[in-house]
Enzyme design. Structure first.
Site, PDB file in Angstrom:
ATOM      1  N   SER A 228       0.852  -1.185   0.000  1.00 56.21           N
ATOM      2  CA  SER A 228       0.000   0.000   0.000  1.00 56.21           C
ATOM      3  C   SER A 228       0.886   1.233   0.000  1.00 56.21           C
ATOM      4  CB  SER A 228      -0.909   0.016   1.235  1.00 56.21           C
ATOM      5  OG  SER A 228      -0.137   0.173   2.413  1.00 56.21           O
ATOM      6  N   LYS A 229       0.258   2.391  -0.031  1.00 56.15           N
ATOM      7  CA  LYS A 229       1.007   3.640  -0.122  1.00 56.15           C
ATOM      8  C   LYS A 229       1.916   3.881   1.080  1.00 56.15           C
ATOM      9  CE  LYS A 229      -2.132   6.094  -3.230  1.00 56.15           C
ATOM     10  NZ  LYS A 229      -3.008   7.285  -3.426  1.00 56.15           N
TER      11      LYS A 229
END
Length: 466
Positions: free
Chosen positions: A241-242
């Site tokens: 994920s980010k």
């Protein structure tokens, strides 16, 4: 029926145009590309644009741009499922005519009430076996008449045989009551019509495969070879994920990793060929196969990516590397190189590329070739230009004027000056670095002299000793 193993290989990449091209999607595209290209087959592209609310032309453009940057060429024009909606509906109606599907008049409210009364059970439509004479004159959905007993088995080239109990799968909707096809139907029809022989995609689609196989079987179509690959996780083992940093392919382009390095790194991310870590495109196409894909999620490793990137930068042809630099500058919105900068960078490339692991690192080392006069030293470099060092620099400048502009002669001239002052080459090189590059950390001073040429080198030295 299963796909004909002797048929030409056809793979496809089918991203949804709802955002940037995720690094996991880029790897999926690469696996499909490698498998097809390594077998003389076709690699097709389909933009899953049926989600009208979230699909955008900008996202489609970003996907095409990302694939092009990565060097993955596709055959023919990208397919639009949205434009093929009538074909999907035609298949749903054909399935109904065959008795493999049926009209369902159940309303959303009735479905919700049924599910509340039967928790944790697949929806069972009362219209599945209803008398056709009882059908009302009202809009209806078309549902697959899925088998209620037995099992649906996915013979997966990565996961092995995966079995689903049919009594746990409901009669999925193929065509909604407004006439629009569902994703599940559209995917199968498009893959069949495109002649896809191998469906290589993320293992988050594994459950979908069970439902899609039932459509293939209902239509009497060949079932493609499925290969569901594990997702990419972050360095901490959690789903990427980010919070882990870069997740979009464009992020890696902006960080200055060359496309060849990304192809090598992504291919090795979840697939292996013995202990081979570093390889070129020809080797990847020859070696890539489905049994080499592991079942465990791959972990993103930026240190390994840097290692792979450094290898490819060092091995790259100078002209190709200059093109990579130009592409990086454009990607990051930086000014293009002037003719003079291009010429000097080209001259410096043979030694610059040996240590750089990314375009920013290469350009930082190349700073001496990209700046003009007068060179402005930073604080550390300015400290190397003390009066004693300036005296040595002035003496060296005179010696260099009489030197042949060859590395051995330049080194010999610097060595003579160092010996005359009873010091080492390092004491001579420090003010030269400051004068030529304005930095204390630079490539070899003799490499810089050769890349800049006699006139520019002597002019920069003279600027400090005048």
């Amino acid at each position: 029926m299963t796909a004909d193993s002797t048929a030409p290989v056809v793979t496809r990449f089918a991203p949804s145009p709802t955002g940037y091209l995720h690094i996991g999607g880029a790897r999926t595209a690469l696996f499909n590309w490698l498998y097809a290209r390594g077998r003389g087959g076709r690699f097709l592209l389909r933009i899953e644009d049926t989600d009208r609310a979230r699909s955008t032309p900008e996202a489609t453009e970003a996907i095409l741009k990302g694939l092009t940057w990565l060097g993955l060429d596709w055959d023919g024009e990208p397919v639009s499922p949205l434009a093929r909606a009538e074909r999907h509906a035609e298949v749903a109606r054909e399935m109904m005519a065959r008795g493999a599907a049926y009209p369902c008049f159940t309303t959303p409210a009735e479905i919700e009430a049924w599910r509340e009364a039967h928790p944790n059970q697949p929806f069972a439509s009362p219209w599945r076996d209803a008398d056709p004479a009882m059908r009302p004159d009202a809009p209806f959905a078309i549902r697959l008449k899925a088998p209620r007993t037995g099992e649906t088995v996915i013979h997966d080239a990565v996961q092995g045989d995966v079995t689903f109990r049919n009594d746990q799968l409901d009669d999925m909707v193929l065509l909604r009551s407004d006439g629009t096809p569902t994703y599940m139907l559209a995917v199968v029809v498009d893959d069949h019509d495109m002649g896809v022989t191998h469906v290589i995609r993320g293992d988050d689609h594994l459950t979908n495969a069970a439902r899609q196989v039932q459509i293939y079987q209902a239509m009497g179509w060949d079932v493609p070879v499925f290969a569901h690959i594990p997702l990419i996780h972050g360095p901490d083992g959690k789903k990427l994920s980010k919070r882990h940093g870069a997740v979009g392919l464009h992020d890696y382009a902006a960080m200055g990793y060359p496309a060849a390095a990304m192809r090598n790194y992504l291919a090795r991310l979840g697939w292996s060929h013995g202990d081979d870590e570093l390889f070129d495109d020809a080797q990847a196409r020859e070696w890539f196969d489905l049994p080499g894909i592991g079942r465990a999620p791959a972990r993103l490793d930026f240190k390994k990516l840097e290692h792979v990137s450094g290898h490819h930068i060092g091995a790259m042809d100078d002209a190709a590397l200059l093109d990579e630099v130009a592409g990086f500058l454009a990607e990051t919105g930086q000014p293009t190189l002037t003719e003079l900068q291009h010429r000097r960078l080209s001259a410096a490339m043979p030694f610059l590329k040996q240590k750089a692991k990314s375009m920013p690192q290469l350009l930082e080392q190349a700073r001496f070739a990209l700046i003009g006069r007068p060179v402005q030293p930073d604080n550390k470099a300015a400290a190397a230009l003390d009066p004693v060092s300036l005296g040595i620099l002035k003496e060296l400048t005179g010696a260099l004027r009489d030197a042949n502009w060859a590395r051995d002669d330049l080194e010999a001239a610097a060595q003579r000056v160092a010996e005359a002052h009873g010091t080492g080459l390092g004491k001579v090189a420090a003010p030269v670095r400051a004068a030529l590059a304005g930095r204390t950390s630079t490539p070899s001073v003799f490499d810089m002299m050769l890349a800049l040429g006699r006139d520019e080198t002597l002019a920069r030295l003279a600027d400090r000793t005048a």
